[in-house]
Design a protein around this motif. Structure first.
Motif, PDB file in Angstrom:
ATOM      1  N   ALA A   4       0.700  -1.178   0.206  1.00  0.00           N
ATOM      2  CA  ALA A   4      -0.105   0.148  -0.088  1.00  0.00           C
ATOM      3  C   ALA A   4       0.708   1.061  -0.034  1.00  0.00           C
ATOM      4  N   GLY A   5       2.040   1.185   0.806  1.00  0.00           N
ATOM      5  CA  GLY A   5       2.973   2.460   0.577  1.00  0.00           C
ATOM      6  C   GLY A   5       3.182   2.654  -0.854  1.00  0.00           C
ATOM      7  N   GLU A   6       3.293   1.915  -1.841  1.00  0.00           N
ATOM      8  CA  GLU A   6       3.384   2.423  -3.266  1.00  0.00           C
ATOM      9  C   GLU A   6       2.463   3.309  -3.741  1.00  0.00           C
ATOM     10  N   HIS A   7       1.433   3.177  -3.051  1.00  0.00           N
ATOM     11  CA  HIS A   7       0.124   4.187  -3.442  1.00  0.00           C
ATOM     12  C   HIS A   7      -0.160   5.400  -2.681  1.00  0.00           C
ATOM     13  N   GLU A   8       0.840   5.825  -1.808  1.00  0.00           N
ATOM     14  CA  GLU A   8       0.845   6.574  -0.710  1.00  0.00           C
ATOM     15  C   GLU A   8       1.289   7.799  -1.336  1.00  0.00           C
ATOM     16  N   ALA A   9       0.533   8.447  -2.615  1.00  0.00           N
ATOM     17  CA  ALA A   9       1.185   9.493  -3.432  1.00  0.00           C
ATOM     18  C   ALA A   9      -0.011  10.386  -3.648  1.00  0.00           C
ATOM     19  N   LEU A  10       0.301  11.600  -3.710  1.00  0.00           N
ATOM     20  CA  LEU A  10      -0.746  12.648  -4.241  1.00  0.00           C
ATOM     21  C   LEU A  10      -0.902  12.562  -5.761  1.00  0.00           C
ATOM     22  N   VAL A  11      -2.210  12.442  -6.116  1.00  0.00           N
ATOM     23  CA  VAL A  11      -2.850  12.287  -7.385  1.00  0.00           C
ATOM     24  C   VAL A  11      -3.326  14.173  -7.667  1.00  0.00           C
ATOM     25  N   ASP A  12      -3.338  14.341  -8.906  1.00  0.00           N
ATOM     26  CA  ASP A  12      -3.783  15.591  -9.418  1.00  0.00           C
ATOM     27  C   ASP A  12      -5.463  15.356  -9.590  1.00  0.00           C
ATOM     28  N   PRO A  13      -6.273  15.827  -8.442  1.00  0.00           N
ATOM     29  CA  PRO A  13      -7.731  15.522  -8.589  1.00  0.00           C
ATOM     30  C   PRO A  13      -8.530  16.097  -9.660  1.00  0.00           C
ATOM     31  N   ARG A  14      -7.602  17.380 -10.149  1.00  0.00           N
ATOM     32  CA  ARG A  14      -8.475  18.007 -11.040  1.00  0.00           C
ATOM     33  C   ARG A  14      -8.136  17.279 -12.376  1.00  0.00           C
ATOM     34  N   ASP A  15      -6.954  16.513 -12.619  1.00  0.00           N
ATOM     35  CA  ASP A  15      -6.863  15.896 -13.978  1.00  0.00           C
ATOM     36  C   ASP A  15      -7.951  14.627 -14.072  1.00  0.00           C
ATOM     37  N   LEU A  16      -8.333  14.175 -12.696  1.00  0.00           N
ATOM     38  CA  LEU A  16      -9.263  13.089 -12.500  1.00  0.00           C
ATOM     39  C   LEU A  16     -10.571  13.659 -13.188  1.00  0.00           C
ATOM     40  N   LEU A  17     -11.114  14.833 -12.531  1.00  0.00           N
ATOM     41  CA  LEU A  17     -12.150  15.465 -12.733  1.00  0.00           C
ATOM     42  C   LEU A  17     -12.231  15.657 -14.336  1.00  0.00           C
ATOM     43  N   LEU A  18     -11.108  16.238 -15.191  1.00  0.00           N
ATOM     44  CA  LEU A  18     -11.460  16.363 -16.487  1.00  0.00           C
ATOM     45  C   LEU A  18     -11.861  15.135 -17.327  1.00  0.00           C
ATOM     46  N   GLN A  19     -12.036  14.160 -16.596  1.00  0.00           N
ATOM     47  CA  GLN A  19     -12.185  12.716 -17.440  1.00  0.00           C
ATOM     48  C   GLN A  19     -13.623  12.701 -17.515  1.00  0.00           C
ATOM     49  N   THR A  20     -14.549  13.584 -17.016  1.00  0.00           N
ATOM     50  CA  THR A  20     -15.783  13.474 -17.035  1.00  0.00           C
ATOM     51  C   THR A  20     -16.623  14.691 -17.260  1.00  0.00           C
ATOM     52  N   ASP A  21     -17.485  14.886 -18.414  1.00  0.00           N
ATOM     53  CA  ASP A  21     -18.304  16.158 -18.654  1.00  0.00           C
ATOM     54  C   ASP A  21     -19.403  16.149 -17.725  1.00  0.00           C
ATOM     55  N   TRP A  22     -19.192  16.906 -16.531  1.00  0.00           N
ATOM     56  CA  TRP A  22     -19.998  17.205 -15.219  1.00  0.00           C
ATOM     57  C   TRP A  22     -21.272  17.713 -15.594  1.00  0.00           C
ATOM     58  N   ASN A  23     -21.370  18.404 -16.760  1.00  0.00           N
ATOM     59  CA  ASN A  23     -22.614  19.065 -17.391  1.00  0.00           C
ATOM     60  C   ASN A  23     -23.604  18.142 -17.758  1.00  0.00           C
ATOM     61  N   ALA A  24     -23.100  16.821 -18.229  1.00  0.00           N
ATOM     62  CA  ALA A  24     -23.944  15.877 -18.756  1.00  0.00           C
ATOM     63  C   ALA A  24     -24.528  14.826 -17.590  1.00  0.00           C
TER      64      ALA A  24
END
Length: 222
Positions: A4-24
């Protein structure tokens, strides 16, 4: 098994949000709850109070009364993707003042455990709703199609982290391993599931149900 320690890293949440058209897409309460991207970003706020309220809003707005919405699947995908972010280890509460009065103070829990519990419980509910859907069947199937991602996100925490996190990760595992898309993963976890079915705990009956879904004899466990 991955550490699990390999996954203890920051991700950019804004990049994840760009994967979805939230207006739809939308959740159940667009005139009351914040927009989904706002809720998701607040899950990673620096203030645990804000994180706790964001978690409550996530659950209430996207799976309210066990109904799935067009925003549920992309919101769940985001939640799964950020599980390894250290900010999800913040200890939060999600009771309102009235609930505190009625039920008493709530013990803080790791946000990561809360998110895992929500994912696992929602998978179980989505499978049940295939027989009696409350909402749109397409929204249910869109959520269940993410099961392999939920599995990959939960797996590192089966044996790492606080007990609440390990237990909640087990809850996700027990839920997704009932789906055909995860059938090839069953042999690697069969003994873990059997062990969970033999001991008292919050996920014992889910483990029994999972074994039953696999066609195993469970009468002795009942």
């Amino acid at each position: 098994m991955s550490d699990a320690g390999e996954h203890e890293a920051l991700v950019d949440p804004r990049d994840l949000l760009l994967q979805t058209d939230w207006n739809a897409v939308e959740h159940c309460c667009p005139d009351v709850a914040p927009a989904t991207p706002v809720i998701l970003l607040e899950l990673l706020d620096e203030d645990p109070v804000v994180q706790g309220w964001a978690f409550r809003a996530l659950v209430e707005a996207h799976t309210r009364q066990q109904v799935f919405y067009t925003a549920t699947a992309p919101a769940a995908r985001f939640a799964a993707a950020v599980l390894g972010d250290p900010r999800t280890l913040a200890r939060v509460t999600d009771r309102c003042a009235q609930e505190e009065d009625d039920l008493g103070p709530q013990a803080p829990f790791p946000l990561r455990a809360g998110l895992l519990s929500w994912l696992g419980d929602s998978v179980v509910e989505a499978m049940a709703q295939r027989e009696r859907p409350y909402g749109d069947e397409e929204d249910i199937e869109a959520f269940l199609d993410l099961a392999p991602e939920f599995y990959a996100a939960a797996r590192p925490f089966l044996d790492a982290g606080p007990p609440e996190v390990r237990g909640a990760a087990l809850g996700v595992l027990l839920a997704v391993l009932r789906l055909p898309a995860l059938a090839e993963r069953i042999p690697g976890h069969r003994e873990r599931v059997r062990a969970a079915a033999l001991v008292e705990g919050p996920y014992r009956w889910r483990a029994v149900d999972t074994l039953s879904c696999w066609g195993e004899e469970v009468s002795s466990l009942l």
